[in-house]
Structures are given as structure tokens and as C-alpha cells.
Design an enzyme around this catalytic site. Structure first.
Site, mmCIF file in Angstrom:
data_model
loop_
_atom_site.group_PDB
_atom_site.id
_atom_site.type_symbol
_atom_site.label_atom_id
_atom_site.label_comp_id
_atom_site.label_asym_id
_atom_site.label_seq_id
_atom_site.Cartn_x
_atom_site.Cartn_y
_atom_site.Cartn_z
ATOM 1 N N GLY A 48 0.767 -1.244 0.000
ATOM 2 C CA GLY A 48 0.000 0.000 0.000
ATOM 3 C C GLY A 48 0.797 1.292 0.000
ATOM 4 O O GLY A 48 0.320 2.320 -0.479
ATOM 5 N N GLU A 102 4.385 3.791 6.053
ATOM 6 C CA GLU A 102 3.132 3.015 5.980
ATOM 7 C C GLU A 102 2.085 3.751 5.172
ATOM 8 O O GLU A 102 2.098 4.981 5.117
ATOM 9 C CB GLU A 102 2.573 2.783 7.390
ATOM 10 C CG GLU A 102 2.979 1.462 8.016
ATOM 11 C CD GLU A 102 2.225 0.258 7.442
ATOM 12 O OE1 GLU A 102 1.587 0.366 6.371
ATOM 13 O OE2 GLU A 102 2.278 -0.804 8.082
ATOM 14 N N ASP A 103 1.178 3.004 4.557
ATOM 15 C CA ASP A 103 0.044 3.635 3.875
ATOM 16 C C ASP A 103 -0.996 4.107 4.877
ATOM 17 O O ASP A 103 -1.481 5.228 4.820
ATOM 18 C CB ASP A 103 -0.585 2.671 2.849
ATOM 19 C CG ASP A 103 -0.998 1.327 3.443
ATOM 20 O OD1 ASP A 103 -0.655 1.027 4.603
ATOM 21 O OD2 ASP A 103 -1.673 0.550 2.726
ATOM 22 N N ASP A 106 -4.413 1.479 10.919
ATOM 23 C CA ASP A 106 -5.825 1.236 11.211
ATOM 24 C C ASP A 106 -5.919 0.791 12.676
ATOM 25 O O ASP A 106 -5.954 1.625 13.576
ATOM 26 C CB ASP A 106 -6.310 0.170 10.212
ATOM 27 C CG ASP A 106 -7.775 -0.158 10.318
ATOM 28 O OD1 ASP A 106 -8.552 0.698 10.764
ATOM 29 O OD2 ASP A 106 -8.177 -1.275 9.932
ATOM 30 N N LYS A 134 -6.268 6.197 11.181
ATOM 31 C CA LYS A 134 -7.659 6.183 11.648
ATOM 32 C C LYS A 134 -7.631 6.113 13.171
ATOM 33 O O LYS A 134 -7.648 5.009 13.745
ATOM 34 C CB LYS A 134 -8.378 4.940 11.106
ATOM 35 C CG LYS A 134 -8.657 4.943 9.622
ATOM 36 C CD LYS A 134 -9.335 3.621 9.256
ATOM 37 C CE LYS A 134 -9.652 3.525 7.797
ATOM 38 N NZ LYS A 134 -10.035 2.147 7.404
ATOM 39 N N PHE A 155 -13.574 2.582 5.457
ATOM 40 C CA PHE A 155 -12.620 1.994 4.513
ATOM 41 C C PHE A 155 -12.318 2.966 3.376
ATOM 42 O O PHE A 155 -13.216 3.629 2.856
ATOM 43 C CB PHE A 155 -13.179 0.679 3.959
ATOM 44 C CG PHE A 155 -12.114 -0.178 3.356
ATOM 45 C CD1 PHE A 155 -11.289 -0.948 4.155
ATOM 46 C CD2 PHE A 155 -11.914 -0.201 1.979
ATOM 47 C CE1 PHE A 155 -10.282 -1.729 3.596
ATOM 48 C CE2 PHE A 155 -10.914 -0.970 1.417
ATOM 49 C CZ PHE A 155 -10.103 -1.737 2.229
ATOM 50 N N VAL A 156 -11.037 3.074 3.021
ATOM 51 C CA VAL A 156 -10.631 4.000 1.953
ATOM 52 C C VAL A 156 -9.829 3.291 0.864
ATOM 53 O O VAL A 156 -9.200 2.259 1.119
ATOM 54 C CB VAL A 156 -9.787 5.183 2.509
ATOM 55 C CG1 VAL A 156 -10.640 6.110 3.354
ATOM 56 C CG2 VAL A 156 -8.573 4.698 3.285
#
Ligand code: IMP
Length: 184
Positions: A48, A102-103, A106, A134, A155-156
Site C-alpha cells: 500500500g 506506511e500507507d 488502522d 484512523k 474503509f478508503v
């Protein structure tokens, strides 16, 4: 920006390409100042983060190295804990200033389990730069030094992030439309 369809789900615009490039440039400036004279090693966590890592790296005005890793986790045979390994980590990290890229953070689970593995190699420092965070979803303690955007717990996709393999190639970030169930 229009809404998009990825597989069976509809996504609506969250971040524009302009917002993203301005923020990535600001992060690169900050990281450049913080790591001046240090020659950091950026470790980009695939898949990601590849787009964020590339954009951030090309804007860094200091000497820096980059390498790409994949994190795989599996249940240990006898231990109850998760074992986390990195695929592609060939560098000797001892004494290095490591910046994990990191992307999205979460739950925080991936990094929470992976950072102790890195520390076993005695780097001089380990920090995290994540494109998205998030906060409402994060349950594992992780210290994040650089955060592109804090976003709601939905969610994206886009800018490297995928839904079941698709959606990574959008320049913008989209979030799941209200009414579409979030099964992430
Ligand atoms: P964590 O371990 O729960 O923090 O999750 C980290 C990984 O889950 C990220 O590196 C992503 O690959 C994936 N992930 C979590 N949330 C999203 C999302 O909203 N869109 C796409 N991928 C996500």
C-alpha cells in the site's frame, strides 16, 4: 471529483490530489529537517505505501536510502503470540535511523507487532511516517511521528490503497459511501 465503483462498492471523494501533494511536501520538509546529517533508511511497507513512499522520497532534500519490505504475520507453532517477519529486509539496521513508511495505520496491529522485531537489530532510532491514520480504529499502541491525514474509521481506497486488489491507481483518496456496509 466523482464517486467511483470498486468491485461491488461505491466510494466518495475524501482527499483531493492537491491536498495530498501539499501534505506530502510538508512531511518531506519536516523529515528533511529532522534527519539533517543523519542519512535515514526509509523502509516502505508494501504494497500500500509504494505511492506515498515514492512521492515522499523524491521530495526529500537530504541524503537518504530507501528499501521495500513486506510484512507477513503467522501464528507461531507453539507460542500463542503472533510472529511477524519482514520479507525483503536485507540491510543491516544496526546503528541506522530507520523511518518506516506506511500507507495507513488502522488498528495499529501490524506495526505494534513488527517494531519489536526491528528493534532486535539495534537501530539507532525507529520512527513511523504514515500517510493515513484512523485514530478511532487504533487499539494497539503505536507511536506515529509523521501523519499525513487523520481520517474517520471508514474503509478508503486510492493513492496506493486497495479494496481487494483494485483502486490503488487513483490520485485521490475515496472513502466507502454511506449506506455501503463497511466490512473491513
Ligand atoms: P492495521 O494493522 O490494522 O493497522 O492495518 C494496517 C494495514 O491494513 C494497512 O497497511 C493496509 O494495508 C490495511 N488497511 C487498513 N485499513 C485500510 C483501508 O481503509 N483501506 C485499505 N487498506 C487498509
Amino acid at each position: 471529483m466523482e464517486r467511483i465503483q470498486v468491485h461491488d462498492k461505491t466510494f466518495v471523494p475524501l482527499l483531493t490530489a492537491d491536498q495530498i501533494s501539499l501534505r506530502v511536501a510538508a512531511l518531506a520538509k519536516q523529515i528533511g529537517e529532522d534527519y539533517k546529517e543523519k542519512r535515514p533508511l526509509l523502509l516502505a511497507v508494501l504494497n500500500g505505501s509504494f505511492m506515498f513512499a515514492a512521492d515522499l522520497f523524491r521530495l526529500l532534500a537530504i541524503d537518504a536510502e530507501i528499501s521495500f519490505i513486506k510484512i507477513a504475520s503467522y501464528q507461531g507453532m507453539r507460542s500463542s503470540g503472533k510472529v511477524v517477519t519482514a520479507i525483503g529486509m536485507e540491510q543491516d539496521l544496526s546503528g541506522r535511523d530507520v523511518l518506516l513508511i506506511e500507507d495507513i495505520v488502522d488498528t495499529g496491529k501490524t506495526l505494534h507487532h513488527f517494531i519489536p522485531t526491528l528493534l532486535q537489530q539495534h537501530p539507532a532510532s525507529v520512527r513511523v511516517a504514515t500517510f493515513l491514520h484512523k485514530p478511532d480504529a487504533t487499539v494497539y499502541p503505536v507511536s506515529l511521528s509523521y501523519v499525513g491525514f487523520e481520517i474517520p474509521d471508514r474503509f478508503v481506497v486510492g493513492y496506493g490503497l486497495d479494496y481487494d486488489g483494485l483502486g490503488r491507481n487513483h490520485h485521490q483518496v475515496y472513502q466507502l459511501a454511506t449506506g455501503d456496509a463497511d466490512e473491513s
